[in-house]
Structures are given as structure tokens and as C-alpha cells.
Write a protein that holds these residues in place. Structure first.
Motif, PDB file in Angstrom:
ATOM      1  N   ASP A 155      32.252-102.949  -8.458  1.00  0.00           N
ATOM      2  CA  ASP A 155      32.349-101.493  -8.359  1.00  0.00           C
ATOM      3  C   ASP A 155      32.133-101.043  -6.915  1.00  0.00           C
ATOM      4  O   ASP A 155      32.710-100.049  -6.487  1.00  0.00           O
ATOM      5  CB  ASP A 155      31.283-100.862  -9.260  1.00  0.00           C
ATOM      6  N   TYR A 156      31.317-101.782  -6.195  1.00  0.00           N
ATOM      7  CA  TYR A 156      30.930-101.347  -4.852  1.00  0.00           C
ATOM      8  C   TYR A 156      31.520-102.197  -3.727  1.00  0.00           C
ATOM      9  O   TYR A 156      31.490-101.780  -2.568  1.00  0.00           O
ATOM     10  CB  TYR A 156      29.402-101.348  -4.720  1.00  0.00           C
ATOM     11  N   ASP A 194      39.962 -96.129  -3.917  1.00  0.00           N
ATOM     12  CA  ASP A 194      39.125 -96.489  -5.063  1.00  0.00           C
ATOM     13  C   ASP A 194      39.978 -96.431  -6.330  1.00  0.00           C
ATOM     14  O   ASP A 194      40.941 -95.665  -6.419  1.00  0.00           O
ATOM     15  CB  ASP A 194      37.940 -95.507  -5.177  1.00  0.00           C
ATOM     16  N   THR A 235      41.361 -95.682 -10.016  1.00  0.00           N
ATOM     17  CA  THR A 235      41.443 -94.389 -10.709  1.00  0.00           C
ATOM     18  C   THR A 235      42.110 -94.518 -12.084  1.00  0.00           C
ATOM     19  O   THR A 235      42.645 -93.538 -12.598  1.00  0.00           O
ATOM     20  CB  THR A 235      42.258 -93.393  -9.849  1.00  0.00           C
ATOM     21  N   TYR A 270      41.981 -91.970  -2.890  1.00  0.00           N
ATOM     22  CA  TYR A 270      41.095 -91.973  -1.720  1.00  0.00           C
ATOM     23  C   TYR A 270      40.077 -90.840  -1.794  1.00  0.00           C
ATOM     24  O   TYR A 270      39.786 -90.189  -0.803  1.00  0.00           O
ATOM     25  CB  TYR A 270      41.920 -91.862  -0.424  1.00  0.00           C
ATOM     26  N   ARG A 271      39.587 -90.567  -3.002  1.00  0.00           N
ATOM     27  CA  ARG A 271      38.566 -89.535  -3.206  1.00  0.00           C
ATOM     28  C   ARG A 271      38.962 -88.184  -2.597  1.00  0.00           C
ATOM     29  O   ARG A 271      38.110 -87.458  -2.069  1.00  0.00           O
ATOM     30  CB  ARG A 271      37.211 -89.995  -2.655  1.00  0.00           C
ATOM     31  N   THR A 281      36.345 -97.451  -9.231  1.00  0.00           N
ATOM     32  CA  THR A 281      35.396 -98.144  -8.357  1.00  0.00           C
ATOM     33  C   THR A 281      34.687 -97.089  -7.517  1.00  0.00           C
ATOM     34  O   THR A 281      35.106 -95.932  -7.464  1.00  0.00           O
ATOM     35  CB  THR A 281      36.109 -99.140  -7.412  1.00  0.00           C
ATOM     36  N   ASP A 282      33.611 -97.507  -6.884  1.00  0.00           N
ATOM     37  CA  ASP A 282      32.811 -96.606  -6.060  1.00  0.00           C
ATOM     38  C   ASP A 282      32.626 -97.175  -4.673  1.00  0.00           C
ATOM     39  O   ASP A 282      31.568 -97.030  -4.071  1.00  0.00           O
ATOM     40  CB  ASP A 282      31.454 -96.372  -6.744  1.00  0.00           C
ATOM     41  N   ARG A 283      33.673 -97.824  -4.191  1.00  0.00           N
ATOM     42  CA  ARG A 283      33.549 -98.501  -2.896  1.00  0.00           C
ATOM     43  C   ARG A 283      33.518 -97.528  -1.728  1.00  0.00           C
ATOM     44  O   ARG A 283      33.080 -97.876  -0.650  1.00  0.00           O
ATOM     45  CB  ARG A 283      34.700 -99.515  -2.739  1.00  0.00           C
ATOM     46  N   MET A 284      34.015 -96.322  -1.943  1.00  0.00           N
ATOM     47  CA  MET A 284      34.062 -95.357  -0.841  1.00  0.00           C
ATOM     48  C   MET A 284      32.917 -94.357  -0.886  1.00  0.00           C
ATOM     49  O   MET A 284      32.882 -93.416  -0.095  1.00  0.00           O
ATOM     50  CB  MET A 284      35.396 -94.620  -0.874  1.00  0.00           C
TER      51      MET A 284
END
Lengths: 691, 691
Positions: free
Chosen positions: A653-654, A554, A556, A175-176, A260-263
């Protein structure tokens, strides 16, 4: 193709459904400790319990080359994609044998060959260290935060594995920054190639068909895990199911989505859209052109360039899709709406608002520094050396010597004790290095660095002196001895003294560049990644507060489970059925590359059942790194290996759109039939289908 | 470099001043009939009268290769840029002589050599036909509008020139349809090369220094206009001024800026930003990579690829700048504000609002069709064949045969009677065609077409059949005879019957593709360009109503005058002085390409005055197509030839920022000194400096 280093990317002209936060149907790359079993039961009537999860986890394999895989026999046999082992097949080939072109078959286990640099890992435990990291980083910002976090990370990894060489420990940021968890893996450093089909069979249709469907690819391979020179015992393997999957059948994908870069915040997405993606694609495109022209020179050039070109073209398509997702105004509007929703929820709760502050504003501010520093960071640090293996060896040898002289907690994190064993393996394993390709990569990197930073930049002057990029590249490649594993071993073991005494021109270049590269990295961590990571932790907290556990982190490149079903899709009035068959392969073949059948398939035409299900699509939410992931049914039987996404999934990715995003799978039914009738691998089939 | 086909583009990280409408100081590419003389007098104290304008116009030359130039002696001598004649120098070279590498010198006029395909034109009259075109197109929309306008255009051109082969007539669309004017040119089809320096001298610093400053380029060349085998008489020439320009000196640039997009609506700019520019750049980048690797094969490949690679790299940089201008949010916000200002002025005047309607909405709507159709339009029509000369010959021969069978007004407009003479010259002049490059271009185009349209597209199947792009390209190049001017002449003169009977594979490919290409073009005109052009006429009317004549039209590769002064600039605290000298050249030289001096310059070092002003910068507003334009002072004396813009000017396609946008000029002082002391061209110097 879904190899991790490559990632994936959005439907070129498709509308996007982007979930504000609670995941849409079939959306999500879920951790095993937060799998939405109730939701799945509601949607598919299937009960996933802890026993099922434990069993699947124990059979799921991560390949350090950037792929996923699964154990499929009690003797350490592992099923994955061909494109996950093509680098191994290339390394084992030379001017005489070409396992990429011809495939790799074995009649007995003694013929299985070790894949250089490859390591397999099975997740055995997860521990939550979120509170520990919070304590270690309390009150810190910018570079101080980065250093404190990385030191705590390194220490945690060392403690968790206790120096046991059979294990690898990694602190994972989920979660970043919303969670920090310690993942412990049983590792296997001796991975041997068992079976690989011909490149033309695995990658039939080549780049034009890549990320498209219908597909006709036997993108499968088998490797075997060894320890002490013997195959491991793996009673926890998945059951091989030779029957074809059914339309509507529920499917689970267990694997390691790479990232991924959804967040990301809208400000971050805009920077990706306007700067990082276009610069990367423009350079990648030129490199692609250089490799295509290079590979057209003669048969040997073609052989050497096959795998690198595949990698570059695959990445190109991935990022093309990503770029067009971010260029889609409806998509970005949905992202803006999702961000506004979360911010409104925070603002509505004064206590939460006081805790969270304005991380979105902080990240937006960091984008200015990102823009100012990106090109130097990219050319001198992030993408230094382009794909040159000898430059990468040189940089790692130089830095490892410098870093290993310090205590583990003070090193650049990738040189911490926990990572050194794999790094040493990757540096010291014998791998062929092609000097003409090396020269191409280095001349490319040096000329792009001069182009983007300009001739008058101090680092460019440091790199080139009075030489041209082409002249310097030729001199480096002619003079370096780093292609020789013995020389690398000497330098790895000799440490700082050996590095300082080396007259290898590649080592000298890496040494010359290093202070500038470290400076740009420090500036980046101080002004860009440090503030961003710190702010992202609070956005994650806001998300938990607003949406509870109905969110997944996201990706990892750690173990995740996605759910869905076998289903085609409809786009602009055209419906694509979920299956292809062997008959379709023969119809699509033209005789001209990349639609040319391998000779064995020409010969086997009459023997094969034309109705055998070849490839199929499911609604599972996956991304690059999932390549080779087992696609399993509710009984944890394996139905295939995920190897691609459809064109609409390129924005994955988004965000995820269940209406049109699809996972592309090669069926076990096809693998079984082909192993038996095309390749005569009867022992392998017997091992797979033994009850 | 500012060749027209290449265009230009915006400061990579600069803030932009975008004028809502009335031009900023020094902004504008003004027509000679609407030059802001009062504004110039106010700013610079210089009076520009009709006599001055007439005199400059009569000495200004357009080269059909996409450049500008000026008459500089009474015997038809024309001054331009080296990069405007490099194609000619390449065509006149072969495996033995290399005028690109070695330069082209003449000791007598008999040694001057004809440039294939090149035509020079001097504007002699302008007639306003706006009302005529309005009548011819009244009440029409979409494709009907396009056809009616093009027919009226062809008829007007034919009438205006009356079949006199010494003239060329063109109907020019100014203000994107706000005005239609008939431009009449005296034309010169026999243009001969007089002098060109070495590529290393003209393009010292190569691609890395391109669009940068300080610069050290002798980007100059001379050609001479001939008629009936003799030099023309040109008493109207400009006076050659050998002294160096002074800081702050007022400068005028008279030339043919190729095209700008400053009047596009925001919706159009977004389509450029999100679709057309990125796709073009990605393909260009790959082609660049292919050409770089190709040119590295051997000396002959390098010779052949020098000019094409220069062209592709120049375009790459131009579009890179444009992309980053449109990716700049501040820039786009300024564009939005300008559009809102104009729309508010329209809305405030009910009568005007009723006349104008909502052209912005109509154009926005056309963007959907643009997005849907662009890739097919680009690959099959707009950029078909990539840079292949034989494919271009084939397509033009096929279409000319088909079109010439119809009345002029019913043809595709480029095949109207008024344009046929130049087209015939370009097709029939002898030019070397390199088969290996042809194959590279064709394989590239065919493979990109398959990639972007997919393998299953009907037109792709039509193109490739069962062949691969590489296989088809090889077969086409091996089989075509279109490299032979005699064969082209036979087909040009033989018309439809000769085309139908031809077994040339390139002709057959062009014939096979033609229906699909015409269909996609018709759809484009119906749904995209027709509605857009029609709406743009009303936006132009709105602009005239709102701002009067204080606006200049977008560039159209027709004669324009810009004003400004000699001045450096300051960016991020760094001030760049306006001049460079010969001394700086010798300091920058490294001995490695592209910073390697030509041997003559090595030899001449001691003889040259090191303080000679070499290149300089001015605030004039120019763009690609202005290459070779005379830069003149208030007395209409020539001080230099514009050859480039600085890096900040790369967004000039969309807007001008006088604080940092600069024109880069090679000084007549440098040319004079070099002609005399480096090249020993005493006759030429005498001709130039004769009073």
C-alpha cells in the motif's frame, strides 16, 4: 487475498526500498496511456506496442465486487479467482446446497446461475478532463471545493454516457488530483457462475497460509457474461495457455488495483499509523473473535460465517502488514527522505515554489481535525452498521429517497445519476440475509460506537435511547422486512413518501441517525478531506514538474498494467523457489482443517500429474483489487490469475520492494489439469483450449 | 479497574507533562523510606512523621491476587475492592448459587468462606542488599548476570525468612536495578470472604463507564484474615471514617502499584509502541470477541464468562490508553527531552561518564534481538496457554518437578524455595475449572501461535502435529484430569517420576513444549533481558547522581505511598466535579445492562440519603495493583478505597500529569450507608464504626 475491499499491506521485519519518485525496476501500476514500454524493452527485450495494449485492455474485465478478471473465450467466458465469486456461491447456497463447501460445477450452459449484485465492466475509452475540473473548482477551498468538484464530476459522467444503459461512466481522480479522467465502460449486469472449486481447494491452508508462499491453492473460478439471456460474443479474448510458466519469463498483470497510499505525505502516514489503522484493527480483531466463536456453534453457523470470516481475516492480515510497515522506522525514514527530495526540488525553482505553495503544511494542519473527528466520522458514517446488510439497505434507501429529490449535481456524489443503476441493482437483487449474523454485526457496531464515543455522547443516546446494544440489535433484526427484495423495491420506488410512512425499525434507525451522520460527514469534508484533496492536487503538480511522466498514479480500482518476471526470492538467507506443484499439495495435507483435501482431490490423487505447476510467484507490483487479474506473457497469452501477494508485499500500500515483494499466481496449467481430471469439466476445457 | 495483572495506561488526546526527573507536584509512588514529607508539608501543611508512616504500613495489606487492601477492624477485617474478590466469588459459585450476580452477604462470621488461592501479606521489614547483589554479579553480563543475580536473590530470600512459614521474603528490584531490597512480609494464607455486593452494583456502567468519571460504583468488598481457624487480632487497623471527604482535603494512598515503565529508555518505549503493545492488543481484542460471543450463548455461559470478560475488557482499555500515550508525539518528545537531559548531565561529568558508559546504546542494541525473538517468546513462554488454568497447572507441575530436583539457587527463580509455598497453595487449592472456557482459551492460543509463528515453524509442528488447534484443544480438555485438586496434589508430591508416568494429555503437551519454551527463554535472557537489566542499573546510578533522592522508583507491586488531594479537573473547557452521589446512580440507570440496578437497590431507593457521596476523585498518582488501596486523610483515617483512574490517567504507566490524571475512589460514606440500608449488614457496620 487481493479482493479490493480488502486491500493489502509490508514485510513484517523487512527493509524497504521506497522510490523517491522515478519508479524502481518492475515497480508501478501503470495506466495504459503511460506505460513505460521503453523501460520494459530495455529490461526484458520485449516490445509492447499500442496494438498489444489495445488487445489486452479489451480482454480485461473489472468485477464490481472488487476484483479483476479476463475474457478467455469467444462466448463471454471470464476467468477470475474463487475468492472473487465466493460471495456469489454463498448467495446461491442455502441450508441444503452448499456451493462454497462443495464447489459449483456445470455440465451445460443452462446450469449457469446468475450472481446477485455482480456486474462486469470492460474499459472502452478514457478522456482527460483535468482542465475542466480545474475550471469548475477554481478559487474554491474546503467544502466549497468538494461540492464544486463533485458536481462537475456528476455532470461529466452524465454527459459522457448520455443515458445509454449499456455503459457506465466514471470520473477518476488520478495522482490524487493531478489528473481527472473520464473512464467509459461497457457494462454487463448479468454475470453467471460457471465453475467454482471447493472452498477447501481454493483456500487450502486457510488463514495461516494466506499471504504466504509456497502455496497450493486452486483459487480459480469462471463466470460468463450474458446479455438478453445469451452469452455475449467476445472475440477479443485472451488465448488460454495450458503450459506451465518458465522461471525468468516476462509477465504482465492487467487488472484493477483497488487503492494504494504511496503518495500520501508523511503527516498523513503518521495519522494512519497512530490512529486510523490501530482503531480499525482493534475493532476488526474483536469482530473476528466474535465470528470465530459464532461459527463454532454448529454446522449451519459455520456455513453462514465462512465467507464473512474469510473476509475479516484477510483484511486483518492486510492491515497487520500495513501497520508494521508504518511502524518500521527505516521505511518511514525513506518516506521522509522522498518527501524532502520533492520539497527541495520545488524550493529550488522560485516560479514552481510560488505555484505550489505549502501543500504539505496544509495537509499536516488537516491532521489535527482528522484526529479530533475521526472516531465519530468512522462510527457514524464511514463504518456505520458494520457489515449489516439490512442497515446498509436502510441507509441507502433513506438517502437515495432524500437525494433523488434533488438535481443530480446537488446530491451526495454516490447518489448522482451515473451511479444509480448499479446501486439499484445491488439493493434490489435477491440475496439471502442471515438474521443471526445481522444481529451479531449490529450489536457489535452499536457497542463499539458506545465504547469509542462514550455513553454520554449525543449520537450514542440517539442510537440507543434506553436500550442496550444487544437489545436494540435484536429488536431491529426481528422487526425489519428489508431482507425481502420486494420490500426494498417498494421503498426504492416509493421514494420519500414511502420512507416517511415506513414503520420498519431499521429504516427508522437510519432516519434517526442520518442528520448526525451527515453533519459529521460535512465537518469531515470541510476540515479534513476538502483541504487535503485540494493540497494533494498541488503536490501532484510538483511531482510532475520534478519527475515528468516517470511516475505512476496511486491505484484507484481502474485498469493498470504492471510488468515483471517469474522469480522466487531470498530473505534472511532462505531462497524460495518460484513454483509449487500438485505433489506439494498432497505432502502438505494433514487431514485437519484448513489442511484437509476436498474429497474429489483425495479421489483424483492417482490420476493427476504430480509435477503440474500449481501456483507461482512473479515480481509484478499489484495490490488488492488485482485479484483475478490475468497474468500474461509477451504474446498476450494467459499463464494464470493473480490471487495473492507474499508476506513481504503486505506493505505494498505504501511502497514496493522488488527484491522481496511477490505476486502469487494460480497457473493455467493447474486449472486445465484439475478441470479435466478432478472435476471432469471437459466442455469447459474444450472451450478454453479451442484455437 | 486497577487490578495489578491489568495495569493502566494515557489521555487519548491529552497533552502530557512528563517530568525529566524531579517529580512534579503530587507525582510519585514513593517508598515509605524515601517519602517526600517536607514537600508534602510545604504543599499541604500536613506533617507526616515516622509514627504515621509505621502505623499506615502496619495496616496496609497486599493481596497476592494483584490488589491492595487495608485492615479496618481489630479482628482482621480487610477492606478492598469488589473487583479484587470477584474471582473468589466466582470460584465459590456454581450453576445454582451465583455470588457474582447476587452478591455475598453474611449474617455471622461462621458464614465467611475461604477464597481459593488468595493470600494476604503485610510488610514488616525492609533491608538494603544492593551491595550484596553487586558483589554477586560483579563482572558478569548477559545470561551469566541473570543467573548470578537470580541465585543471589533466591539465597537472600531463603536466609531472610529462615524457613518460618508465617513469613514471606522477596528481593525487590527498585529503580530498575538501582537498588535491591529485601522485603519481609507477615503472610496470611486463610482469607475469607465477608461481604461482596452484586456485580451490577460494583461495576454499574460496566465496560463503557470503566476508566471514566462521573462514576457510581460500590466497588467495595470485605474479607477477613484467619489463622488457625480464627480471625487474627489486628490492633494496628485504620480508623473507619463514615463522613464524606471534602473538596481540597489532602489524601494519601497506601498500596501496591503493580508496575510502571516511567524509567524505560526511548528505545524501549518505541519497541513497546511498535511491537509488544499492538500484538498484545490485537490478540486481546480477538479473545474479547470470542468471550463476548461465548457469553451470549445462554445464562450459564454468561455466568462463567463474566469475570474473564471483565478482565480482558479492563486490560484492553488499559493498553489502549498506553498505546495512544506512546502514539502521542508530544509525549514521546517529552520522553526524549528527559533522556537527553540525563545523558547531558552524565556527559558533563567525566568521572560519572566513565562509570556509566553508554547503557542507552546497549539497550537500543538489545531492541533488535527483542524484535527478532518477541513473537516466539510471547507465544511459547510468556503467554503460553492464554488463560487456560489446566495448561498453567500442567506447566507449573512439570517445571516444579524438574526444578525441585535441583538446588534452589540453580532453579528458574520462580521455583526457588522462597516462592514454593505460595505456588503450592495456588496449584492445590480447590478451584472450579470450566471445560468450555478452557477449550476456548486453548484453541485461541494454539491458533494464534500458528498464525504468528506460521504453520512451518518447528515449535508449531511440535504443538499441533497433524491436529487442528480446535481439535487438539478439544482432545486436551476432554482428557485432562488437572481440574481435580487431588490429581494435582498427586503430581505435585510425586515429582519427576509421577510427571514422567502421567498419561494426562495436558501434562504431555507441557512436557513436549518445554524444551522449546526454555530455549526461547534462555535466548531472551541472554540477548534481551540480561543486557537490558544490566544497563538499567547504570542508568539508575546516573539518575541518582543527577537528581539525588528526589526520584521515586518505578512501581513493583510493593508498598508505596502517594499524596494528593480531593479535586475534579478541567479538560477542553469542561470541568468535572470531584463527587458523585447516590442520586446520580438512580438518574443514570436505564434498566438495560450494564445500567441496570440490582433489585436490592431498586428496593432501597426511598430509604437512602440521595446526597450521600458515592465516588470521588483525587490527584493521587496510582496504577493497577493499587486497586483496593485505602485512601486516607492526614489523621490516617480511611475515606475510601481507590478502584480506578480516569481516562486521562491511562498513560500513567509512562508518566503523570497532575492537571488531569485522577484516582477514582469509592467513599466509605457510601459503603456505610449501603451496608446499613441496602444490605442490612448491621454487624459489619458495627464492627467498622466501633471506637
Amino acid at each position: 487475498m487481493l479482493r479490493k475491499t480488502l486491500g493489502r499491506a509490508v514485510a513484517l521485519a523487512a527493509a524497504f526500498a521506497v522510490s523517491a519518485a522515478p519508479a524502481l525496476a518492475d515497480e508501478g501500476m501503470w495506466t495504459f496511456d503511460n506505460f513505460p514500454a521503453a523501460k520494459v524493452q530495455g529490461a526484458y527485450g520485449v516490445k509492447i506496442d499500442q496494438k498489444w495494449l489495445d488487445r489486452v485492455q479489451a480482454a480485461s474485465v473489472r468485477l464490481t465486487s472488487g476484483c479483476s478478471a479476463s475474457l478467455v473465450s469467444k462466448d463471454g467466458l471470464v476467468f477470475t479467482n474463487h475468492h472473487c465469486v465466493v460471495d456469489c456461491a454463498q448467495s446461491l447456497s442455502d441450508g441444503k446446497t452448499d456451493y462454497v463447501r462443495d464447489g459449483f460445477l456445470t455440465a451445460a450452459r443452462t446450469e449457469e446461475k446468475k450472481c446477485p449484485g455482480m456486474q462486469a465492466e470492460v474499459l472502452v475509452g478514457v478522456t482527460d478532463l483535468t482542465a475542466d475540473i480545474a475550471r469548475a473548482t477554481a478559487g474554491k477551498t474546503g467544502l466549497d471545493f468538494v461540492k464544486a468538484r463533485d458536481a462537475a464530476r456528476g455532470a461529466a459522467e452524465t454527459v459522457a454516457c448520455g443515458g445509454d444503459p449499456a455503459f457506465r461512466c466514471q470520473l477518476v481522480t488520478l495522482y490524487r488530483g493531478g489528473q481527472y479522467k473520464l473512464y467509459k465502460y461497457r457494462k454487463y449486469a448479468d454475470v453467471r457462475l460457471v465453475f467454482a472449486p471447493e472452498f477447501a481447494t481454493a483456500f487450502f491452508g486457510g488463514d495461516p497460509d494466506n499471504f504466504n508462499f509456497p502455496r497450493f491453492n486452486l483459487d480459480t473460478a469462471f463466470v460468463r457474461l450474458y446479455e438478453d439471456g445469451k452469452p455475449i460474443s467476445s472475440p477479443q479474448h485472451l488465448i488460454w495457455q495450458s503450459r506451465a510458466p518458465k522461471a525468468g519469463e516476462v509477465t504482465f498483470v492487467s487488472g484493477n488495483p483497488g487503492g494504494t497510499d504511496r503518495m500520501l505525505t508523511v503527516a498523513q502516514l503518521e495519522t494512519q499509523r497512530d490512529l486510523a489503522l490501530p482503531v480499525g484493527q482493534l475493532q476488526r480483531s474483536e469482530l473476528r473473535g466474535r465470528l470465530i466463536e459464532f461459527s463454532g456453534r454448529d454446522a449451519e453457523s459455520k456455513r453462514i460465517a465462512t465467507d464473512p470470516l474469510f473476509g475479516v481475516e484477510n483484511s486483518f492480515k492486510v492491515y497487520y502488514g500495513r501497520q508494521f510497515a508504518l511502524n518500521d522506522r527505516a521505511f518511514m525514514d525513506a518516506k521522509r527522505a522522498a518527501e524532502a527530495d520533492l520539497r527541495a526540488k520545488v524550493a529550488a525553482d522560485p516560479r514552481l515554489a510560488a505555484d505550489i505553495g505549502d501543500p504539505w503544511g496544509e495537509i499536516a494542519k488537516a491532521q489535527t481535525a482528522y484526529g479530533d473527528r475521526y472516531l465519530r466520522y468512522r462510527q457514524l458514517e464511514q463504518a456505520a452498521g458494520s457489515l449489516s446488510e439490512t442497515f446498509t439497505y436502510a441507509r441507502e434507501l433513506v438517502r437515495a429517497a432524500q437525494e433523488r429529490a434533488k438535481p443530480s449535481a446537488e446530491r451526495l456524489p454516490e447518489y448522482g445519476d451515473a451511479g444509480l443503476a448499479l446501486m439499484a441493482k445491488e439493493i434490489l437483487d435477491e440475496q439471502p440475509v442471515d438474521p443471526t449474523l445481522e444481529q451479531l454485526y449490529l450489536a457489535f457496531w452499536l457497542s463499539k460506537t458506545r465504547e469509542y464515543l462514550t455513553t454520554d455522547d449525543a449520537a450514542v443516546k440517539l442510537l440507543l435511547g434506553k436500550e442496550s446494544p444487544e437489545g436494540l440489535a435484536a429488536r431491529l433484526v426481528a422487526g425489519t422486512k428489508l431482507g425481502d427484495p420486494a420490500e426494498r423495491k417498494r421503498l426504492w420506488e416509493g421514494g420519500l413518501a414511502a420512507i416517511a410512512a415506513s414503520d420498519d425499525p431499521m429504516i427508522q434507525l437510519a432516519l434517526r441517525l442520518d442528520p448526525a451522520a451527515r453533519a459529521v460527514r460535512t465537518a469531515w469534508e470541510t476540515e479534513v478531506s476538502g483541504p487535503t484533496d485540494r493540497a494533494a492536487e498541488r503536490i501532484a503538480r510538483a511531482r510532475f514538474a520534478a519527475y515528468g511522466d516517470a511516475v505512476y498514479p496511486d491505484a484507484t480500482f481502474t485498469l493498470r498494467l504492471s510488468y515483471g518476471k517469474v522469480a522466487g526470492w531470498t530473505y534472511r538467507g532462505v531462497t524460495i523457489p518460484p513454483f509449487t506443484t500438485f505433489a506439494g499439495l498432497y505432502e502438505r495435507a494433514t487431514g485437519a482443517d484448513p489442511y484437509k483435501l476436498a474429497p474429489r482431490w483425495e479421489a483424483a490423487k492417482g490420476k493427476l500429474n504430480p509435477d503440474t505447476v500449481f501456483d507461482f510467484v512473479t515480481t509484478n507490483d499489484i495490490i488488492g483489487g488485482n485479484s483475478g487479474s490475468p497474468v500474461i506473457n509477451a504474446k498476450a497469452e494467459i499463464l494464470g490469475a493473480a490471487f495473492d501477494g507474499n508476506i513481504h508485499s503486505l506493505g505494498g500500500d505504501y511502497g514496493y520492494d522488488g527484491a522481496i515483494n511477490r505476486t502469487v499466481v494460480v497457473a493455467t496449467s493447474a486449472a486445465t489439469e484439475a478441470l479435466e481430471k478432478v472435476y471432469g469439466q471437459t466442455a469447459l476445457v474444450k472451450e478454453l483450449t479451442r484455437k
